[in-house]
Motif scaffolding. Structure first.
Motif, PDB file in Angstrom:
ATOM      1  N   PHE A  99       0.845  -1.199   0.000  1.00 39.72           N
ATOM      2  CA  PHE A  99       0.000   0.000   0.000  1.00 39.72           C
ATOM      3  C   PHE A  99       0.879   1.248   0.000  1.00 39.72           C
ATOM      4  O   PHE A  99       0.638   2.207  -0.734  1.00 39.72           O
ATOM      5  CB  PHE A  99      -0.918  -0.013   1.226  1.00 39.72           C
ATOM      6  N   GLU A 128       2.230   2.174  -3.209  1.00 39.72           N
ATOM      7  CA  GLU A 128       1.143   2.442  -4.158  1.00 39.72           C
ATOM      8  C   GLU A 128       0.849   1.266  -5.084  1.00 39.72           C
ATOM      9  O   GLU A 128       0.297   1.434  -6.174  1.00 39.72           O
ATOM     10  CB  GLU A 128       1.407   3.720  -4.960  1.00 39.72           C
ATOM     11  N   PHE A 164      -1.596  -0.870  -5.067  1.00 41.82           N
ATOM     12  CA  PHE A 164      -2.872  -1.063  -4.387  1.00 41.82           C
ATOM     13  C   PHE A 164      -3.520  -2.400  -4.749  1.00 41.82           C
ATOM     14  O   PHE A 164      -4.202  -2.998  -3.917  1.00 41.82           O
ATOM     15  CB  PHE A 164      -3.808   0.109  -4.708  1.00 41.82           C
ATOM     16  N   LYS A 172      -9.629   0.502   1.984  1.00 38.05           N
ATOM     17  CA  LYS A 172      -8.827   1.633   1.520  1.00 38.05           C
ATOM     18  C   LYS A 172      -8.191   1.329   0.162  1.00 38.05           C
ATOM     19  O   LYS A 172      -8.151   2.179  -0.736  1.00 38.05           O
ATOM     20  CB  LYS A 172      -7.739   1.965   2.545  1.00 38.05           C
ATOM     21  N   ALA A 173      -7.674   0.114   0.022  1.00 35.67           N
ATOM     22  CA  ALA A 173      -7.056  -0.277  -1.245  1.00 35.67           C
ATOM     23  C   ALA A 173      -8.091  -0.263  -2.371  1.00 35.67           C
ATOM     24  O   ALA A 173      -7.811   0.199  -3.487  1.00 35.67           O
ATOM     25  CB  ALA A 173      -6.420  -1.654  -1.114  1.00 35.67           C
ATOM     26  N   TYR A 194     -10.708   1.591  -2.499  1.00 37.47           N
ATOM     27  CA  TYR A 194     -10.976   3.001  -2.789  1.00 37.47           C
ATOM     28  C   TYR A 194      -9.923   3.565  -3.734  1.00 37.47           C
ATOM     29  O   TYR A 194     -10.242   4.237  -4.723  1.00 37.47           O
ATOM     30  CB  TYR A 194     -11.015   3.808  -1.489  1.00 37.47           C
ATOM     31  N   ARG A 195      -8.657   3.265  -3.452  1.00 38.71           N
ATOM     32  CA  ARG A 195      -7.578   3.771  -4.300  1.00 38.71           C
ATOM     33  C   ARG A 195      -7.619   3.152  -5.696  1.00 38.71           C
ATOM     34  O   ARG A 195      -7.130   3.732  -6.660  1.00 38.71           O
ATOM     35  CB  ARG A 195      -6.221   3.503  -3.638  1.00 38.71           C
ATOM     36  N   LYS A 240     -10.355   2.751  -7.162  1.00 30.62           N
ATOM     37  CA  LYS A 240     -11.607   3.307  -7.698  1.00 30.62           C
ATOM     38  C   LYS A 240     -12.725   2.276  -7.782  1.00 30.62           C
ATOM     39  O   LYS A 240     -13.651   2.407  -8.585  1.00 30.62           O
ATOM     40  CB  LYS A 240     -11.385   3.977  -9.059  1.00 30.62           C
ATOM     41  N   SER A 288     -15.714  -1.219  -2.067  1.00 28.46           N
ATOM     42  CA  SER A 288     -15.189  -0.687  -0.812  1.00 28.46           C
ATOM     43  C   SER A 288     -16.324  -0.380   0.157  1.00 28.46           C
ATOM     44  O   SER A 288     -16.241  -0.687   1.353  1.00 28.46           O
ATOM     45  CB  SER A 288     -14.372   0.571  -1.089  1.00 28.46           C
ATOM     46  N   THR A 305     -13.242   6.454   5.591  1.00 29.26           N
ATOM     47  CA  THR A 305     -13.060   5.823   4.278  1.00 29.26           C
ATOM     48  C   THR A 305     -14.404   5.665   3.573  1.00 29.26           C
ATOM     49  O   THR A 305     -14.509   5.866   2.352  1.00 29.26           O
ATOM     50  CB  THR A 305     -12.387   4.456   4.435  1.00 29.26           C
TER      51      THR A 305
END
Length: 659
Positions: free
Chosen positions: A33, A36, A38, A67-68, A70-71, A73, A78, A101
């Motif tokens: 994480f 980056e 993800f 969270k991952a 979310y990153r 998309k 999530s 989150t």
């Protein structure tokens, strides 16, 4: 929260077994994480959750997996994971981070109400200064940019913490200020400052209140059909859309540093209620002008009251004849029927060069008033009216009227005839002989009781000569029943129809009766579906409209974006009518503050000052149309449009100049 905080907050939990492999998987996921990666991080956290019994990292891995996602998309995934986490682990130490989150996921999807609810939970429960600051930022952003005042109010009512109440209350006050509800805005700001005088967040509230209390305020009354007592949302739509446009205009003036306060009363679509509302508003000595009512019957009932009180009353939409004639304080921002007919007559003669017209109009609707105005103006300008025919609203067969037009048109172009079927006085014969007509021709015509063209008899100036000799002439037409011969002698037909439903019926029957002519229409022709369905008959028609929006116009596009961003709704025609009329009145009020427009010994901002500025308003360019008041205080400007090639385009702004 930084994902590193999970490393600090992960001692073995009571009743949960420590698992070294889970710890290793968690650390690996956190590292991915941090770099980056993800997708790799999510894979590790998902593996931990599915492969190991409940352990010291289960809760943390669940939140980190969300969270991952979310990153990546993958917002919906999530959200589902977090909702399950919050449902099954209501006492987890990671609840705050889960709510944060979840809030960011909702924000990314544009689900602003839900996002606000989650950020408020974070704001009201966390002790972490960094997280609190982030939550404050999003609460402020959502309140200022994405949520309407109506949406904000319930959040304020439920807010538990002082910080939340200050942020929400200030945002709501700014919304109310932008909508012209300045007194309500002042009230909420004073309350916040009194309750929380030492909170840092109250600085914005103090600044806004100071601005509201130092700016000279223009106060306008709104009388609109809001139907606040009705549960039927559809009946409230027109009034709400017009009000929304007026409030948005007020907000723009507020942003520019002009104080505006709006007081809205419900007319309920009832003339008596509208008159009562106007009467109540006139008693407020601080009120500078009234916007509304919007229906002609309401204006008719209320106009005398406003005029006697000396307060400007501007109706955005009323279009019946004679409303503004009640007195010098009454204004119609929408052209009346007389202006509409007169505008089309002048445009046809002055811009198109047409000289002969047929007029076909409904006798039992407002089309009659437009037709009468058209005929009067065209005649005054020297045009030839070939015929005027009427029909009742709902007529589907126009055959009789159109056949009479064909006869009139044929008679118009037919040669005048001298008839010898009557007894011809000898003196008349002598006059003709003296003019060079052979006696043998005359004897032949008399014997045959025949008819001859006056031009064949007396030459190219025959009609004038016959009239000077007092020799009667007649006109005759033949082949009235045949439709094969096109009628080209009528330059244009003026057709102020009763409704768009008549477009197809009337245009098709005009074509069937073989009229080769320009069609001129009223605003009811502005129906793209009907025009398109009947394109073979309607292509090229020219008509007027009180509203036209060019979708490529930069001013409109900028307005559209601002309106959508602030209100989360798309502007409609009614929105534009409210917006333009409010801006017109507010502009007049600002202009009245200059000494040049104010009578001696009159306050700079007064009812009389606003009325004087409105009376001198010429060619004010709104988004829906130009507004240019005539001496009679009726808008004399219309959009002249043409349907051609499957699209409606604007030919010009046409203002009926006074002579």
């Amino acid at each position: 929260l930084s994902f590193y905080s999970f490393l600090q907050w992960a001692p073995a939990q009571v009743g949960i077994r420590y698992n070294e492999e889970a710890e290793e998987a968690f650390r690996d996921g956190v590292a991915r994480f941090a770099s980056e990666d993800f997708e790799g991080a999510y894979s590790k956290f998902a593996h931990l959750l599915s492969s190991f019994p409940r352990n010291q990292r289960t809760s943390a891995a669940c939140v980190m997996a969300a969270k991952a996602l979310y990153r990546l998309k993958r917002f919906e995934s999530s959200i589902r994971l977090l909702e399950e986490f919050l449902r099954t682990q209501p006492s987890s130490r990671y609840l705050v981070d889960a709510h944060f989150t979840l809030a960011t996921n909702y924000y990314a999807l544009g689900r602003h109400d839900q996002s606000m609810a989650e950020f408020l939970k974070v704001l009201e429960s966390t002790e972490d200064a960094t997280l609190k600051e982030k939550a404050e930022h999003f609460v402020t952003l959502l309140g200022n940019k994405y949520l309407s005042g109506t949406a904000l109010k319930p959040f304020l009512d439920r807010a538990a913490s002082a910080t939340a109440r200050i942020l929400l209350g200030t945002a709501l006050a700014e919304k109310w200020t932008a909508g012209g509800r300045t007194e309500e805005a002042r009230s909420i700001l004073r309350s916040l400052i009194q309750q929380y005088p030492n909170f840092a967040q109250v600085v914005r509230a103090r600044a806004l209140l100071k601005k509201l209390e130092t700016v000279r305020t223009i106060k306008l009354g709104l009388v609109l059909p809001l139907f606040s007592k009705s549960s039927d949302a559809s009946v409230r739509l027109i009034g709400e859309e017009i009000r929304r446009g007026m409030e948005f205009a007020a907000g723009e003036f507020q942003t520019a540093g002009v104080g505006v306060e709006l007081v809205a009363l419900d007319s309920e679509g009832d003339p008596a209620v509208a008159a009562s509302a106007v009467d109540a508003l006139t008693k407020d000595k601080e009120l500078n002008a009234i916007l509304g009512p919007i229906y002609s019957a309401e204006v008719s009932a209320a106009a005398k009251i406003a005029n006697q009180a000396g307060i400007p009353l501007v109706s955005p939409t009323a279009n019946a004849n004679g409303l503004a004639s009640v007195g010098s304080y009454i204004f119609q921002a929408n052209p009346d029927y007389s202006i509409r007919g007169k505008a089309m007559a002048r445009y046809a003669l002055e811009q198109l060069g047409m000289r002969s017209f047929g007029v076909l109009a409904p006798i039992d609707s407002y089309g009659r008033y437009m037709a009468e105005s058209f005929v009067e103006e065209a005649g005054r300008l020297g045009a030839k009216i070939i015929g005027v025919e009427w029909y009742e609203k709902g007529t589907t067969d126009f055959g009789e009227q159109l056949m009479r037009f064909r006869k009139a048109a044929k008679l118009e172009i037919a040669d005048p005839l001298v008839s010898f079927s009557r007894k011809i006085p000898q003196a008349e014969i002598q006059k003709l002989v003296a003019r060079g007509v052979p006696r043998e021709l005359l004897d032949s015509l008399i014997a045959a009781r025949g008819k001859i063209s006056v031009y064949a008899l007396l030459g190219s100036d025959g009609k004038r000569i016959a009239d000077s000799l007092h020799i009667p002439t007649v006109k005759e037409v033949s082949d009235l029943d045949t439709l094969e011969i096109p009628i080209k002698s009528i330059d244009a037909f003026y057709l102020p129809i009763a409704s768009a439903e008549e477009i197809g019926i009337l245009s098709a029957q005009l074509a069937y009766h073989n009229f080769k002519t320009q069609l001129l229409g009223s605003g009811d022709w502005y129906n793209l579906d009907e025009l398109e369905d009947n394109r073979r008959y309607t292509d090229g028609i020219i008509f007027d409209s009180d509203t036209y929006v060019d979708p490529a116009d930069s001013a409109y596009l900028e307005f559209y974006d601002r309106f959508l961003q602030r209100t989360n709704t798309r502007p409609t025609k009614n929105t534009l009518l409210g917006y333009d009329s409010a801006r017109l009145v507010l502009t007049a009020a600002v202009q009245s503050m200059t000494a040049s427009l104010t009578p001696p010994n009159t306050p700079a901002l007064s009812r009389e000052g606003v009325a004087m500025a409105l009376r001198s308003s010429r060619a004010y360019r709104g988004l829906h149309s130009v507004i240019s008041f005539s001496r009679g205080r009726v808008n004399a400007a219309l959009n002249i449009l043409q349907y051609k090639g499957g699209a409606v385009r604007k030919l010009c702004d046409f203002i009926v100049q006074e002579e």
